[in-house]
Structure formats: structure tokens, C-alpha cells
Design an enzyme around this catalytic site. Sequence first.
Site, PDB file in Angstrom:
ATOM      1  N   GLU A  34       0.820  -1.207   0.000  1.00 53.06           N
ATOM      2  CA  GLU A  34       0.000   0.000   0.000  1.00 53.06           C
ATOM      3  C   GLU A  34       0.857   1.263   0.000  1.00 53.06           C
ATOM      4  OE1 GLU A  34      -3.470  -2.040   2.817  1.00 53.06           O
ATOM      5  OE2 GLU A  34      -2.275  -0.370   3.578  1.00 53.06           O
ATOM      6  N   CYS A  56       3.017   8.339   2.074  1.00 51.63           N
ATOM      7  CA  CYS A  56       3.385   7.307   3.035  1.00 51.63           C
ATOM      8  C   CYS A  56       3.681   6.019   2.271  1.00 51.63           C
ATOM      9  CB  CYS A  56       2.243   7.101   4.024  1.00 51.63           C
ATOM     10  SG  CYS A  56       2.573   5.878   5.298  1.00 51.63           S
ATOM     11  N   CYS A  80       4.640  -7.416   7.997  1.00 53.66           N
ATOM     12  CA  CYS A  80       5.562  -6.948   9.035  1.00 53.66           C
ATOM     13  C   CYS A  80       5.767  -8.059  10.053  1.00 53.66           C
ATOM     14  CB  CYS A  80       4.998  -5.704   9.722  1.00 53.66           C
ATOM     15  SG  CYS A  80       6.137  -4.978  10.943  1.00 53.66           S
ATOM     16  N   CYS A  85       3.095  -5.499  16.187  1.00 57.72           N
ATOM     17  CA  CYS A  85       2.442  -4.514  17.049  1.00 57.72           C
ATOM     18  C   CYS A  85       0.959  -4.859  17.136  1.00 57.72           C
ATOM     19  CB  CYS A  85       2.658  -3.102  16.502  1.00 57.72           C
ATOM     20  SG  CYS A  85       4.394  -2.610  16.433  1.00 57.72           S
ATOM     21  N   CYS A 111      -1.952  -3.086  14.924  1.00 58.28           N
ATOM     22  CA  CYS A 111      -1.679  -2.770  13.522  1.00 58.28           C
ATOM     23  C   CYS A 111      -2.110  -3.896  12.593  1.00 58.28           C
ATOM     24  CB  CYS A 111      -0.185  -2.488  13.347  1.00 58.28           C
ATOM     25  SG  CYS A 111       0.290  -2.041  11.669  1.00 58.28           S
ATOM     26  N   GLY A 122       5.484  -2.357   7.197  1.00 60.66           N
ATOM     27  CA  GLY A 122       6.840  -2.807   7.455  1.00 60.66           C
ATOM     28  C   GLY A 122       7.622  -1.911   8.390  1.00 60.66           C
ATOM     29  N   GLU A 123       8.711  -2.448   8.899  1.00 65.01           N
ATOM     30  CA  GLU A 123       9.643  -1.737   9.773  1.00 65.01           C
ATOM     31  C   GLU A 123      10.846  -1.305   8.938  1.00 65.01           C
ATOM     32  OE1 GLU A 123      12.043   0.028  11.884  1.00 65.01           O
ATOM     33  OE2 GLU A 123      10.348  -0.603  13.146  1.00 65.01           O
ATOM     34  N   SER A 133      10.169   6.202  10.168  1.00 64.60           N
ATOM     35  CA  SER A 133       9.484   5.815  11.400  1.00 64.60           C
ATOM     36  C   SER A 133       9.925   4.414  11.809  1.00 64.60           C
ATOM     37  CB  SER A 133       7.968   5.843  11.187  1.00 64.60           C
ATOM     38  OG  SER A 133       7.290   5.403  12.347  1.00 64.60           O
ATOM     39  N   SER A 192       7.844   5.186  16.956  1.00 65.53           N
ATOM     40  CA  SER A 192       6.512   4.686  17.304  1.00 65.53           C
ATOM     41  C   SER A 192       6.559   4.216  18.750  1.00 65.53           C
ATOM     42  CB  SER A 192       6.129   3.530  16.363  1.00 65.53           C
ATOM     43  OG  SER A 192       5.954   3.997  15.047  1.00 65.53           O
ATOM     44  N   LEU A 193       6.228   5.113  19.654  1.00 73.30           N
ATOM     45  CA  LEU A 193       6.397   4.835  21.085  1.00 73.30           C
ATOM     46  C   LEU A 193       5.187   4.074  21.638  1.00 73.30           C
ATOM     47  CD1 LEU A 193       8.596   5.465  23.209  1.00 73.30           C
ATOM     48  CD2 LEU A 193       7.156   7.366  23.957  1.00 73.30           C
ATOM     49  N   HIS A 194       4.025   4.714  21.629  1.00 77.94           N
ATOM     50  CA  HIS A 194       2.737   4.094  21.948  1.00 77.94           C
ATOM     51  C   HIS A 194       2.614   3.583  23.384  1.00 77.94           C
ATOM     52  CE1 HIS A 194       2.323   4.633  17.743  1.00 77.94           C
ATOM     53  NE2 HIS A 194       2.963   3.537  17.393  1.00 77.94           N
ATOM     54  N   ASN A 248      -7.242   3.862  15.000  1.00 81.86           N
ATOM     55  CA  ASN A 248      -8.030   3.664  13.791  1.00 81.86           C
ATOM     56  C   ASN A 248      -8.527   2.221  13.785  1.00 81.86           C
ATOM     57  OD1 ASN A 248      -9.177   3.998  11.291  1.00 81.86           O
ATOM     58  ND2 ASN A 248      -7.316   4.688  10.273  1.00 81.86           N
ATOM     59  N   CYS A 259      -2.585   1.380   8.109  1.00 79.08           N
ATOM     60  CA  CYS A 259      -1.573   0.517   7.515  1.00 79.08           C
ATOM     61  C   CYS A 259      -2.054  -0.923   7.397  1.00 79.08           C
ATOM     62  CB  CYS A 259      -0.294   0.547   8.351  1.00 79.08           C
ATOM     63  SG  CYS A 259       0.537   2.138   8.338  1.00 79.08           S
TER      64      CYS A 259
END
Length: 370
Positions: free
Chosen positions: A96, A117, A124, A128, A131, A181-182, A213, A236-238, A312, A355
Site C-alpha cells: 500500500e 506514506c 511486518c 504490534c 496494527c 513494514g519496519e 518511522s 513509534s512509542l505508543h 483507527n 496501515c
Amino acid sequence: MRFTPQKPSLFGETLESLKTQIEAAGYKGFRAKQVMEWLYKKRVDSWDAMTNLPKDFRAWLDDTFILYPTAPVIDKRSNDVTQKLLLELEDKSLIETVLIRAPQTGVGQENSRKTVCVSIQVGCAYGCKFCASGLAGFRRNLMAAEVVSQLMHICRREDAHTDRAREEIASFDNIVFMGMGEPLSNYDTLVRTIRILNADWGLNFGARRITVSTSGLAPQILKLAEEGIAVRLAISLHGATNEVRQQIMPVNKKYPLEELIPAAKAFQQRHGRMLTLEFILIEGVNDSMEQARELAKIARELHAHVNCIPYNTVEGLPWKRPSVPRQDAFVEALRKAKVSCTIRREKGHDIEAACGQLRLKTEKERSERA
């Protein structure tokens, strides 16, 4: 899984690598610069369009390379300002790419600030918990050409209805590696891609308008700091404590905050740019005032801006977004603590812009039809 294409794409070549191959085939090296101009400035999609190149050289290009290693499958525009491309790769994998417009006062939507983006992996591996990208697992890393071509698809679409391409090579303002992806786990592709985008023979796109990111791969953050490419870094702390972060981000077990924060600080000091801390607000998980206080401490230590993102909704996942008053209270707590902070309200929900959502939905539909 490692994928080997039948033929490489030109979008993965540097000027030097292309020149070397051209000269080895018995052609003049200056042709490399002409080819790059056709690719990035004129944005052609066929060999025959490269009209100032000899026919035998074009035939060699056709035998040796492909142009686009990605093909659009779905092109969706939301009711707000978001557009998503679902692209198919040579091995039939799906990725995407999202274009987000930020309308500005006094200009039309097509001339608003535009951020692309991009994805850098198929799926991935980092899992997470909130996600969609990792729900179908990790398939493979993307090659540089597959990343660069995502941006070129956007350029070609924007060229059709904007005058900006006549003034700048790129038809957008910012690039963020925040898709599937990372980025730092596909490190070599990331660096090669940035160098292609940054080069004057490529998109001539400033590294300071590129954001990488990461979920927190501390060693690679330190490595990237020394590459000599002044990209922006978003973490990406979260979760503002290890206890909370580990509930939703398995990577925290390998690189806890005690290791991640010093690496991020070293990156910030090396480049002198404000970091961004991405913080997805999830009801009952990380939206407490205690988390806001701990987040404020980290942000002040890192000289970081906090980007709060209400969750989201993703089908199949149990999480919920906090109420608007609770979102606002969280942000207000950060601001009272003298932390630079914004809240990014949802965009693109009607086109599955989070994502991995559109890819997951399409792969499920394909599987049901098979």
C-alpha cells in the site's frame, strides 16, 4: 523469504551502477544520465518514449531491465483528503501507498501540502498488537525499486492535475516511511532508496523532508545517525513505560525504553532536529493521565514533538479509541507539561487507510474467490 525478479527495475539503479552496466554492454556511459532524466523528470512508462536514445540501446534496456516493478490494482480516494494505492508486485504480493493532502488556507486542494506514506516490506514481522500490517504475517523485504516506484506512481497521478511538476521534480512535499513494514529492519533498502530519492539525477528530494518511522530498533537508529543523510526520525512509542509498551509492542522486550531512549537521543544530537514520538491512543491501554505524565518526561528529555493519533479501528482487533473528551484531556496534559504536541484526527477511514487494512481485505477476497 527472498524474492529474485526475472529482470531488475531501473528504479533500483543508481547513476553509477547504471553507467557501469551500460558501458559493459558497449554503449556510451553518458546514456545513463539521459535514461535517468526520462525516468525521474519526464516520468515515461515505456522504452519507446525515450526518443533521444538509439533504437538498439532501447532494445538493450528492454532486454536488461523492466520499468515499473509495481502495478496499480486499486486506487481509492476518501471523502476527506486521503488517497490510497494498492499495488501488486511481480510475485503477486500486495503493498500500500497513501497520499495525504493537508489543505492550506487560500489554495486549492490539489495545491495543498502533500505527504506520501510508503511501504518497505510485504507485511511486518514485529507484531504490534494494534496494527493490520502484521496480521497476515511477514512475507518479504521490498527492493529499492519497489519502494521508489511507489513514489513515481504518485508523481504520475499528481502530474495529471497539477502545475507543480513543472517547478519541482517531485509532485509532493514530504515522504514518510510509515506504511507497511519496519524500515530499519530492511536497512540496506532504506538507505539505498533515500540516496536515490535524494540524488540530483533522481527525484532531487531533500533528506530533511523524509521521515523514517521505527518501532524502536535501537542499534539501527545509531547506525542511521552515522549515514550522513539528515532524515527526520519518528519513534513509534505508543507506551510511555515498559509495562504498557510491552502489552502492544513486542519489540520492547528486545529494546526496552532504557535502550531506545538513549539511541533516539544520540540521533537527535547528531542531526540537531526535533524528533517525533508517535503515540496511538487506545482506550484503557495507554490513555491514562499517568501515561501522559511519563510521555511528557520522555518528550522533554528527547526534545521531541508528540503526535497523538486516536486508534483507527481494524476489523479483527479488540482495541477501541478513547472518547474525544479523553483524547483532548490527554493532549492538554502534555501541553500543560510544556510539550509540543498535536492530535491527528482520523483520515481515510472510508478507504481502509490504516496501515495494511486495504491489503488485508483484498487478500481475503482473493482467497475466498480461489
